[in-house]
Design a protein around this motif. Structure first.
Motif, PDB file in Angstrom:
ATOM      1  N   MET A 142       0.852  -1.190   0.000  1.00  0.00           N
ATOM      2  CA  MET A 142       0.000   0.000   0.000  1.00  0.00           C
ATOM      3  C   MET A 142       0.887   1.238   0.000  1.00  0.00           C
ATOM      4  N   SER A 143       0.443   2.246  -0.751  1.00  0.00           N
ATOM      5  CA  SER A 143       1.194   3.493  -0.858  1.00  0.00           C
ATOM      6  C   SER A 143       0.256   4.670  -0.651  1.00  0.00           C
ATOM      7  N   THR A 144       0.786   5.733  -0.086  1.00  0.00           N
ATOM      8  CA  THR A 144       0.032   6.983  -0.059  1.00  0.00           C
ATOM      9  C   THR A 144      -0.019   7.558  -1.466  1.00  0.00           C
ATOM     10  N   ASN A 145      -0.944   8.477  -1.705  1.00  0.00           N
ATOM     11  CA  ASN A 145      -1.111   9.053  -3.039  1.00  0.00           C
ATOM     12  C   ASN A 145      -1.466  10.528  -2.887  1.00  0.00           C
ATOM     13  N   ASN A 146      -0.450  11.380  -2.942  1.00  0.00           N
ATOM     14  CA  ASN A 146      -0.643  12.809  -2.684  1.00  0.00           C
ATOM     15  C   ASN A 146       0.033  13.672  -3.749  1.00  0.00           C
ATOM     16  N   PRO A 147      -0.536  13.738  -4.951  1.00  0.00           N
ATOM     17  CA  PRO A 147       0.054  14.603  -5.982  1.00  0.00           C
ATOM     18  C   PRO A 147      -0.154  16.078  -5.658  1.00  0.00           C
ATOM     19  N   PRO A 167     -13.491  11.865  -7.070  1.00  0.00           N
ATOM     20  CA  PRO A 167     -12.639  11.681  -5.890  1.00  0.00           C
ATOM     21  C   PRO A 167     -11.846  10.383  -5.957  1.00  0.00           C
ATOM     22  N   TYR A 168     -10.635  10.421  -5.451  1.00  0.00           N
ATOM     23  CA  TYR A 168      -9.814   9.218  -5.389  1.00  0.00           C
ATOM     24  C   TYR A 168      -9.160   9.128  -4.019  1.00  0.00           C
ATOM     25  N   ASN A 169      -8.716   7.922  -3.677  1.00  0.00           N
ATOM     26  CA  ASN A 169      -8.275   7.615  -2.320  1.00  0.00           C
ATOM     27  C   ASN A 169      -6.901   8.188  -1.994  1.00  0.00           C
ATOM     28  N   ARG A 170      -6.717   8.449  -0.715  1.00  0.00           N
ATOM     29  CA  ARG A 170      -5.414   8.894  -0.213  1.00  0.00           C
ATOM     30  C   ARG A 170      -4.392   7.761  -0.267  1.00  0.00           C
ATOM     31  N   ASN A 171      -4.878   6.509  -0.120  1.00  0.00           N
ATOM     32  CA  ASN A 171      -3.999   5.342  -0.149  1.00  0.00           C
ATOM     33  C   ASN A 171      -4.404   4.418  -1.289  1.00  0.00           C
ATOM     34  N   ILE A 172      -3.418   3.809  -1.937  1.00  0.00           N
ATOM     35  CA  ILE A 172      -3.689   2.934  -3.079  1.00  0.00           C
ATOM     36  C   ILE A 172      -2.947   1.612  -2.901  1.00  0.00           C
ATOM     37  N   ILE A 173      -3.459   0.561  -3.544  1.00  0.00           N
ATOM     38  CA  ILE A 173      -2.825  -0.757  -3.526  1.00  0.00           C
ATOM     39  C   ILE A 173      -1.764  -0.809  -4.619  1.00  0.00           C
ATOM     40  N   VAL A 174      -0.613  -1.389  -4.280  1.00  0.00           N
ATOM     41  CA  VAL A 174       0.469  -1.537  -5.254  1.00  0.00           C
ATOM     42  C   VAL A 174       0.884  -3.000  -5.323  1.00  0.00           C
ATOM     43  N   PHE A 175       1.401  -3.392  -6.490  1.00  0.00           N
ATOM     44  CA  PHE A 175       1.864  -4.760  -6.720  1.00  0.00           C
ATOM     45  C   PHE A 175       3.321  -4.710  -7.171  1.00  0.00           C
ATOM     46  N   PRO A 176       4.260  -4.791  -6.218  1.00  0.00           N
ATOM     47  CA  PRO A 176       5.676  -4.741  -6.599  1.00  0.00           C
ATOM     48  C   PRO A 176       6.135  -6.052  -7.216  1.00  0.00           C
ATOM     49  N   MET A 177       6.988  -5.966  -8.216  1.00  0.00           N
ATOM     50  CA  MET A 177       7.605  -7.149  -8.802  1.00  0.00           C
ATOM     51  C   MET A 177       8.857  -6.739  -9.567  1.00  0.00           C
ATOM     52  N   GLY A 178       9.810  -7.652  -9.641  1.00  0.00           N
ATOM     53  CA  GLY A 178      11.040  -7.310 -10.332  1.00  0.00           C
ATOM     54  C   GLY A 178      12.105  -8.358 -10.128  1.00  0.00           C
ATOM     55  N   LEU A 179      13.344  -7.946 -10.280  1.00  0.00           N
ATOM     56  CA  LEU A 179      14.469  -8.850 -10.131  1.00  0.00           C
ATOM     57  C   LEU A 179      15.662  -8.108  -9.542  1.00  0.00           C
ATOM     58  N   GLY A 180      16.619  -8.891  -9.026  1.00  0.00           N
ATOM     59  CA  GLY A 180      17.807  -8.307  -8.436  1.00  0.00           C
ATOM     60  C   GLY A 180      18.871  -9.357  -8.253  1.00  0.00           C
ATOM     61  N   PHE A 181      19.976  -8.971  -7.651  1.00  0.00           N
ATOM     62  CA  PHE A 181      21.002  -9.932  -7.291  1.00  0.00           C
ATOM     63  C   PHE A 181      21.734  -9.440  -6.057  1.00  0.00           C
ATOM     64  N   LYS A 182      22.338 -10.404  -5.339  1.00  0.00           N
ATOM     65  CA  LYS A 182      23.097 -10.091  -4.140  1.00  0.00           C
ATOM     66  C   LYS A 182      24.529 -10.595  -4.303  1.00  0.00           C
ATOM     67  N   TYR A 183      25.465  -9.760  -3.842  1.00  0.00           N
ATOM     68  CA  TYR A 183      26.873 -10.117  -3.880  1.00  0.00           C
ATOM     69  C   TYR A 183      27.372 -10.219  -2.440  1.00  0.00           C
ATOM     70  N   LYS A 184      27.966 -11.357  -2.099  1.00  0.00           N
ATOM     71  CA  LYS A 184      28.402 -11.609  -0.732  1.00  0.00           C
ATOM     72  C   LYS A 184      29.695 -10.855  -0.431  1.00  0.00           C
ATOM     73  N   LEU A 185      29.620  -9.871   0.469  1.00  0.00           N
ATOM     74  CA  LEU A 185      30.804  -9.120   0.877  1.00  0.00           C
ATOM     75  C   LEU A 185      31.589  -9.853   1.952  1.00  0.00           C
ATOM     76  N   ASN A 186      30.872 -10.433   2.927  1.00  0.00           N
ATOM     77  CA  ASN A 186      31.501 -11.246   3.969  1.00  0.00           C
ATOM     78  C   ASN A 186      30.430 -12.123   4.595  1.00  0.00           C
ATOM     79  N   VAL A 187      30.771 -12.791   5.683  1.00  0.00           N
ATOM     80  CA  VAL A 187      29.846 -13.742   6.304  1.00  0.00           C
ATOM     81  C   VAL A 187      28.517 -13.091   6.660  1.00  0.00           C
ATOM     82  N   TYR A 188      28.542 -11.838   7.064  1.00  0.00           N
ATOM     83  CA  TYR A 188      27.354 -11.187   7.579  1.00  0.00           C
ATOM     84  C   TYR A 188      26.693 -10.198   6.611  1.00  0.00           C
ATOM     85  N   THR A 189      27.335  -9.852   5.499  1.00  0.00           N
ATOM     86  CA  THR A 189      26.882  -8.720   4.700  1.00  0.00           C
ATOM     87  C   THR A 189      26.813  -9.050   3.213  1.00  0.00           C
TER      88      THR A 189
END
Length: 307
Positions: A142-147, A167-189
């Protein structure tokens, strides 16, 4: 005696090193992350998918909590702040949008729940995480919508004015989707890089939906002439062809034209959306993270760890 002392020192050193390594054999299902990047809006004032208009980026930042619940699956709860904007110029001539002279900006907050699927297993001890791990994801949020836009040098909230009598709502439904990758810097990060497009169920993130003002122009004119709310007409009609020498709406021209003044695409099935491209850091939570994130072993060895 010397042999006994040597054996005791050896066993003590071996035990300490074993324990130091043993701590990395556990899975750490929880992690937190933060990222920052660019935001690009897509809607009535920008249609990069169809025209060659260039990029009009803003920025965003977010924090998130992650949990590993499957061999290749992780859940994510994310909270974001993002800015976006759009305007006629720059605009491809084929879009026929330049004469409108419309623009907007928005500062919104977003909360989402997301499921991530990784190419390589993630339910493994931290030390065994893949060096590079691509993933795809989808979720719900959900996202706010305040242009808002500028009028007489001041920023004005557009949603309360209902320029299109819809009239339209202050809050709207959103559907996030996409792709990414992670690179291991060390054991924890991990270093993260991600592209995320949000589909929405609103055509009013930019306060524009109707093709022109013909269906509601009489209400706008009445509010302007009576002084009830003159800002509505001033914000809805900015086309130079319908502005007088004082920079105000030319009511006679608007009435003679029947309100056929271009505003948006008029396609009710084409909703607005926005995309973010972010870079960030993810830290896996461990009981001994503060003692071992930088130094492998503060008692026995001052050595940096990069695996």
């Amino acid at each position: 005696m010397k042999k006994l002392l040597f054996i005791l020192l050896f066993l003590f050193s071996w035990t300490a090193q074993s324990q130091s390594f043993y701590r990395y054999k556990f899975e750490e299902p929880f992690s937190v992350s933060a990222s920052i990047g660019a935001t690009q809006y897509f809607g009535e004032l920008y249609s990069f998918w169809k025209y060659s208009e260039g990029v009009q980026p803003d920025w965003n930042a977010n924090i998130a909590a992650h949990y590993t619940f499957g061999t290749n699956l992780r859940a994510r709860a994310e909270f974001s702040y993002y800015k976006m904007s759009g305007q006629d110029p720059p605009s491809d001539p084929r879009a026929y949008r330049t004469p409108r002279n419309l623009d907007f900006r928005a500062k919104n907050w977003e909360a989402t729940a997301i499921v991530e699927y990784y190419l390589f297993p993630v339910k493994v001890p931290n030390i065994h995480r893949s060096l590079l791990n691509p993933y795809i994801f989808a979720g719900l949020g959900m996202s706010t919508n305040n242009p808002e836009t500028q009028l007489d040098g001041n920023w004005v909230d557009l949603r309360p004015l209902q320029l299109e009598n819809n009239p339209y709502n202050r809050n709207i439904i959103v559907f996030p989707m996409g792709l990414g990758f992670k690179y291991k810097l060390n054991v924890y990060t991990d270093l993260t890089f991600e592209g995320n497009y949000r589909f929405t169920l609103s055509d009013y993130m930019d306060d524009i939906s109707s093709y022109n003002i013909s269906e509601f122009y009489l209400d706008l004119v009445d509010d302007y002439v009576t002084g009830k709310n003159p800002d509505r007409l001033r914000l809805a009609v900015r086309n130079p062809s319908f502005i007088d020498d004082n920079g105000l709406p030319d009511v006679d021209k608007i009435l003679q034209n029947g309100g056929r003044i271009r505003r948006g695409s008029g396609l009710t099935h084409r909703y607005d959306g926005y995309m973010t491209v972010n870079i960030g850091l993810e830290i896996y939570l461990s009981p001994d993270i503060w003692d071992n994130l930088i130094f492998r072993n503060r008692v026995y060895e001052k050595a940096f760890r990069f695996w």
